[in-house]
Design a protein around this motif. Sequence first.
Motif, PDB file in Angstrom:
ATOM      1  N   LYS A  58    -112.666-108.226  61.764  1.00 51.65           N
ATOM      2  CA  LYS A  58    -113.048-106.676  62.040  1.00 51.65           C
ATOM      3  C   LYS A  58    -113.636-106.219  60.972  1.00 51.65           C
ATOM      4  CE  LYS A  58    -108.071-106.277  64.167  1.00 51.65           C
ATOM      5  NZ  LYS A  58    -106.985-105.543  63.857  1.00 51.65           N
ATOM      6  N   ILE A  59    -114.958-105.458  61.467  1.00 57.07           N
ATOM      7  CA  ILE A  59    -115.759-105.167  60.473  1.00 57.07           C
ATOM      8  C   ILE A  59    -115.182-103.745  59.904  1.00 57.07           C
ATOM      9  CG2 ILE A  59    -118.114-104.171  60.511  1.00 57.07           C
ATOM     10  CD1 ILE A  59    -117.651-107.005  61.515  1.00 57.07           C
ATOM     11  N   LYS A 103    -127.905 -99.902  68.747  1.00 62.32           N
ATOM     12  CA  LYS A 103    -128.696-100.802  68.075  1.00 62.32           C
ATOM     13  C   LYS A 103    -128.335-101.570  66.890  1.00 62.32           C
ATOM     14  CE  LYS A 103    -133.201 -99.413  67.384  1.00 62.32           C
ATOM     15  NZ  LYS A 103    -134.408 -98.602  67.271  1.00 62.32           N
ATOM     16  N   ILE A 104    -127.385-101.132  66.047  1.00 63.10           N
ATOM     17  CA  ILE A 104    -126.629-101.914  64.977  1.00 63.10           C
ATOM     18  C   ILE A 104    -125.703-103.027  65.399  1.00 63.10           C
ATOM     19  CG2 ILE A 104    -124.890-101.618  63.122  1.00 63.10           C
ATOM     20  CD1 ILE A 104    -125.913 -98.765  62.861  1.00 63.10           C
ATOM     21  N   CYS A 105    -124.728-102.686  66.410  1.00 59.88           N
ATOM     22  CA  CYS A 105    -123.905-103.795  67.338  1.00 59.88           C
ATOM     23  C   CYS A 105    -124.836-104.866  67.880  1.00 59.88           C
ATOM     24  CB  CYS A 105    -123.197-102.724  68.260  1.00 59.88           C
ATOM     25  SG  CYS A 105    -121.822-101.848  67.687  1.00 59.88           S
ATOM     26  N   VAL A 163    -112.576 -99.842  66.900  1.00 58.78           N
ATOM     27  CA  VAL A 163    -112.634-101.113  65.761  1.00 58.78           C
ATOM     28  C   VAL A 163    -113.923-101.801  66.175  1.00 58.78           C
ATOM     29  CG1 VAL A 163    -111.100-102.540  66.984  1.00 58.78           C
ATOM     30  CG2 VAL A 163    -111.745-102.504  64.416  1.00 58.78           C
ATOM     31  N   PHE A 164    -114.667-101.892  65.167  1.00 61.74           N
ATOM     32  CA  PHE A 164    -115.974-102.840  65.502  1.00 61.74           C
ATOM     33  C   PHE A 164    -115.462-104.453  65.065  1.00 61.74           C
ATOM     34  CE2 PHE A 164    -117.734 -98.690  65.159  1.00 61.74           C
ATOM     35  CZ  PHE A 164    -118.620 -98.588  66.125  1.00 61.74           C
ATOM     36  N   LEU A 165    -115.902-105.281  65.871  1.00 54.81           N
ATOM     37  CA  LEU A 165    -115.462-106.749  65.625  1.00 54.81           C
ATOM     38  C   LEU A 165    -116.837-107.535  65.887  1.00 54.81           C
ATOM     39  CD1 LEU A 165    -112.645-106.780  68.547  1.00 54.81           C
ATOM     40  CD2 LEU A 165    -112.250-106.541  65.966  1.00 54.81           C
ATOM     41  N   ASP A 166    -116.563-108.448  65.044  1.00 55.87           N
ATOM     42  CA  ASP A 166    -117.625-109.728  65.505  1.00 55.87           C
ATOM     43  C   ASP A 166    -116.807-110.972  65.721  1.00 55.87           C
ATOM     44  OD1 ASP A 166    -116.741-111.050  62.952  1.00 55.87           O
ATOM     45  OD2 ASP A 166    -118.491-110.682  61.969  1.00 55.87           O
ATOM     46  N   ASN A 183    -126.276-107.192  64.760  1.00 53.22           N
ATOM     47  CA  ASN A 183    -125.305-107.811  64.229  1.00 53.22           C
ATOM     48  C   ASN A 183    -124.358-108.344  65.000  1.00 53.22           C
ATOM     49  OD1 ASN A 183    -126.336-106.777  61.527  1.00 53.22           O
ATOM     50  ND2 ASN A 183    -125.396-104.924  61.923  1.00 53.22           N
ATOM     51  N   ARG A 184    -124.572-108.439  66.241  1.00 54.93           N
ATOM     52  CA  ARG A 184    -123.429-108.773  67.278  1.00 54.93           C
ATOM     53  C   ARG A 184    -122.221-108.618  66.963  1.00 54.93           C
ATOM     54  NH1 ARG A 184    -125.936-113.955  69.603  1.00 54.93           N
ATOM     55  NH2 ARG A 184    -128.321-113.941  69.066  1.00 54.93           N
ATOM     56  N   TRP A 185    -121.989-107.349  66.906  1.00 53.54           N
ATOM     57  CA  TRP A 185    -120.679-106.595  66.949  1.00 53.54           C
ATOM     58  C   TRP A 185    -120.438-106.100  68.044  1.00 53.54           C
ATOM     59  CZ3 TRP A 185    -121.639-103.222  61.965  1.00 53.54           C
ATOM     60  CH2 TRP A 185    -121.790-103.945  60.835  1.00 53.54           C
TER      61      TRP A 185
END
Length: 156
Positions: free
Chosen positions: A136-137, A66-68, A129-132, A71-73
């Motif tokens: 890198k977030i 849901k967070i991704c 890793v989380f990216l937008d 935030n479009r991650w």
Amino acid sequence: MSFRIRLILILISSFFSKRLDITKEYRRKYIVWPTEVEFSVVENSRYAYFLVLERFRLLFCTRLAKICLKNRWTAFMGAQIYKVKRPLHRFQRFEISTKPLSWDNKYFYFEQRIEAVGTLICSGVVSVVFLDKQRKIPTEEVLNTGGMSNQSPAFS
């Protein structure tokens, strides 16, 4: 069973399952279907796909999906290493456990194990890793957005 069918079943079951905590270990039971074996044992590439499916389950059964989306991650695998110790056979039941090892400024590190009847079949470590689109977030931002603890477990 094909990868896509298992993935769809994980997506559907994530709506009805209890929410998981990304900072805790969890386990899931599976069975090897005839379409997943070559002759009588699972081929090496299938172990990686089992581990990938569990990471999708982690994403969907925690607040992270849901967070991704909000935030479009994107959750992206940084690296994965795994070792197969014993083969899985047709119709064999097995369990995959996923445990957070630690995290730093960029990556979350997870240990994943495939076990059958208490015997280790495969073990691996993965970094996520989380990216937008631009960056890198930081892990701290991901955890704060999800309302989770920033305290990394002791790396063991």
